[in-house]
Design a protein around this motif. Sequence first.
Motif, PDB file in Angstrom:
ATOM      1  N   ARG A 174    -142.175  34.137  76.883  1.00  0.00           N
ATOM      2  CA  ARG A 174    -142.707  35.299  77.613  1.00  0.00           C
ATOM      3  C   ARG A 174    -141.566  36.186  78.109  1.00  0.00           C
ATOM      4  O   ARG A 174    -141.678  37.410  78.096  1.00  0.00           O
ATOM      5  CB  ARG A 174    -143.594  34.848  78.764  1.00  0.00           C
ATOM      6  CG  ARG A 174    -144.952  34.395  78.280  1.00  0.00           C
ATOM      7  CD  ARG A 174    -145.855  34.004  79.419  1.00  0.00           C
ATOM      8  NE  ARG A 174    -147.211  33.802  78.930  1.00  0.00           N
ATOM      9  CZ  ARG A 174    -148.100  33.022  79.512  1.00  0.00           C
ATOM     10  NH1 ARG A 174    -147.778  32.371  80.623  1.00  0.00           N
ATOM     11  NH2 ARG A 174    -149.303  32.896  79.008  1.00  0.00           N
TER      12      ARG A 174
ATOM     13  N   TYR B 257    -149.259  33.392  71.529  1.00  0.00           N
ATOM     14  CA  TYR B 257    -149.909  33.177  72.821  1.00  0.00           C
ATOM     15  C   TYR B 257    -149.134  33.904  73.924  1.00  0.00           C
ATOM     16  O   TYR B 257    -149.725  34.495  74.823  1.00  0.00           O
ATOM     17  CB  TYR B 257    -149.971  31.677  73.099  1.00  0.00           C
ATOM     18  CG  TYR B 257    -150.790  31.269  74.288  1.00  0.00           C
ATOM     19  CD1 TYR B 257    -152.155  31.062  74.178  1.00  0.00           C
ATOM     20  CD2 TYR B 257    -150.184  31.053  75.522  1.00  0.00           C
ATOM     21  CE1 TYR B 257    -152.911  30.658  75.271  1.00  0.00           C
ATOM     22  CE2 TYR B 257    -150.927  30.646  76.618  1.00  0.00           C
ATOM     23  CZ  TYR B 257    -152.293  30.446  76.488  1.00  0.00           C
ATOM     24  OH  TYR B 257    -153.032  30.044  77.568  1.00  0.00           O
TER      25      TYR B 257
ATOM     26  N   TYR C 252    -149.063  22.913  68.088  1.00  0.00           N
ATOM     27  CA  TYR C 252    -149.247  23.915  69.137  1.00  0.00           C
ATOM     28  C   TYR C 252    -148.064  24.871  69.245  1.00  0.00           C
ATOM     29  O   TYR C 252    -148.238  26.050  69.522  1.00  0.00           O
ATOM     30  CB  TYR C 252    -149.467  23.235  70.494  1.00  0.00           C
ATOM     31  CG  TYR C 252    -150.733  22.414  70.522  1.00  0.00           C
ATOM     32  CD1 TYR C 252    -151.969  23.038  70.613  1.00  0.00           C
ATOM     33  CD2 TYR C 252    -150.690  21.035  70.429  1.00  0.00           C
ATOM     34  CE1 TYR C 252    -153.137  22.298  70.618  1.00  0.00           C
ATOM     35  CE2 TYR C 252    -151.851  20.289  70.441  1.00  0.00           C
ATOM     36  CZ  TYR C 252    -153.070  20.922  70.538  1.00  0.00           C
ATOM     37  OH  TYR C 252    -154.223  20.188  70.543  1.00  0.00           O
TER      38      TYR C 252
ATOM     39  N   LEU D 142    -151.329  23.033  76.999  1.00  0.00           N
ATOM     40  CA  LEU D 142    -150.316  23.456  77.968  1.00  0.00           C
ATOM     41  C   LEU D 142    -150.533  22.827  79.342  1.00  0.00           C
ATOM     42  O   LEU D 142    -149.568  22.551  80.058  1.00  0.00           O
ATOM     43  CB  LEU D 142    -150.304  24.983  78.089  1.00  0.00           C
ATOM     44  CG  LEU D 142    -149.715  25.723  76.897  1.00  0.00           C
ATOM     45  CD1 LEU D 142    -150.034  27.212  76.992  1.00  0.00           C
ATOM     46  CD2 LEU D 142    -148.218  25.488  76.791  1.00  0.00           C
ATOM     47  N   SER D 143    -151.783  22.580  79.698  1.00  0.00           N
ATOM     48  CA  SER D 143    -152.057  21.998  81.017  1.00  0.00           C
ATOM     49  C   SER D 143    -151.465  20.602  81.151  1.00  0.00           C
ATOM     50  O   SER D 143    -151.170  20.169  82.267  1.00  0.00           O
ATOM     51  CB  SER D 143    -153.557  21.975  81.307  1.00  0.00           C
ATOM     52  OG  SER D 143    -154.204  21.041  80.471  1.00  0.00           O
TER      53      SER D 143
ATOM     54  N   ARG E  11    -144.950  24.222  78.235  1.00  0.00           N
ATOM     55  CA  ARG E  11    -145.037  25.257  79.274  1.00  0.00           C
ATOM     56  C   ARG E  11    -143.678  25.903  79.515  1.00  0.00           C
ATOM     57  O   ARG E  11    -143.585  27.117  79.699  1.00  0.00           O
ATOM     58  CB  ARG E  11    -145.583  24.674  80.583  1.00  0.00           C
ATOM     59  CG  ARG E  11    -147.071  24.434  80.559  1.00  0.00           C
ATOM     60  CD  ARG E  11    -147.640  24.216  81.955  1.00  0.00           C
ATOM     61  NE  ARG E  11    -146.942  23.216  82.735  1.00  0.00           N
ATOM     62  CZ  ARG E  11    -147.277  21.923  82.790  1.00  0.00           C
ATOM     63  NH1 ARG E  11    -148.290  21.467  82.064  1.00  0.00           N
ATOM     64  NH2 ARG E  11    -146.598  21.098  83.542  1.00  0.00           N
TER      65      ARG E  11
ATOM     66  N   SER F 295    -154.226  26.387  75.374  1.00  0.00           N
ATOM     67  CA  SER F 295    -154.294  26.400  76.830  1.00  0.00           C
ATOM     68  C   SER F 295    -154.529  24.993  77.378  1.00  0.00           C
ATOM     69  O   SER F 295    -153.883  24.579  78.349  1.00  0.00           O
ATOM     70  CB  SER F 295    -155.414  27.340  77.282  1.00  0.00           C
ATOM     71  OG  SER F 295    -155.485  27.380  78.671  1.00  0.00           O
ATOM     72  N   ALA F 296    -155.414  24.249  76.755  1.00  0.00           N
ATOM     73  CA  ALA F 296    -155.681  22.876  77.181  1.00  0.00           C
ATOM     74  C   ALA F 296    -154.438  22.005  76.986  1.00  0.00           C
ATOM     75  O   ALA F 296    -154.096  21.186  77.846  1.00  0.00           O
ATOM     76  CB  ALA F 296    -156.866  22.302  76.399  1.00  0.00           C
TER      77      ALA F 296
ATOM     78  N   ALA G 230    -156.617  29.682  71.035  1.00  0.00           N
ATOM     79  CA  ALA G 230    -156.112  29.955  72.381  1.00  0.00           C
ATOM     80  C   ALA G 230    -156.624  28.913  73.365  1.00  0.00           C
ATOM     81  O   ALA G 230    -155.873  28.443  74.229  1.00  0.00           O
ATOM     82  CB  ALA G 230    -156.510  31.352  72.825  1.00  0.00           C
ATOM     83  N   ASP G 231    -157.878  28.543  73.242  1.00  0.00           N
ATOM     84  CA  ASP G 231    -158.458  27.540  74.129  1.00  0.00           C
ATOM     85  C   ASP G 231    -157.770  26.187  73.959  1.00  0.00           C
ATOM     86  O   ASP G 231    -157.450  25.512  74.943  1.00  0.00           O
ATOM     87  CB  ASP G 231    -159.956  27.388  73.872  1.00  0.00           C
ATOM     88  CG  ASP G 231    -160.750  28.634  74.236  1.00  0.00           C
ATOM     89  OD1 ASP G 231    -160.239  29.483  75.004  1.00  0.00           O
ATOM     90  OD2 ASP G 231    -161.884  28.768  73.732  1.00  0.00           O
TER      91      ASP G 231
END
Length: 91
Positions: free
Chosen positions: A47, A16, A9, A33-34, A40, A30-31, A26-27
Motif C-alpha cells: 500500500r 488488493y 494469496y 489477512l485476519s 498483513r 480478507s479472511a 477479495a473476501d
Amino acid sequence: MGGTNCGAYRIGLGVYAIGRLAGAEADALSAHLSGCPPCRTELARLRDVAELLARSVRRRGSAGRGPRTGASGTGLSGACAYGAARPGRSR
C-alpha cells in the motif's frame, strides 16, 4: 506464513492493495489477512508503494506531462504485486 498456503494469496496482494480485487477473491484474501501477520505486513508495504506510485503519476499529470513509462492503473498492480516483494531490488 501464518500456517496456511500464503502463495495462493500473495499473488493477489498488489491488486488488493490498490482496491482492485473484487468478489470472492477479495473476501477470501480478507479472511486470510485476519489470521496472517506476515501477509498483513506485506500488504502494508505494498500500500505504501501504491501510494507513492499514485502520487508520482498525479504529479506528472498535473505538470502537463504524461507518464514516461506508460504506467496506468493496471500497470500499478503489476508493480505492486511483483516489484516490491523481491528483497534487494530497489530499481
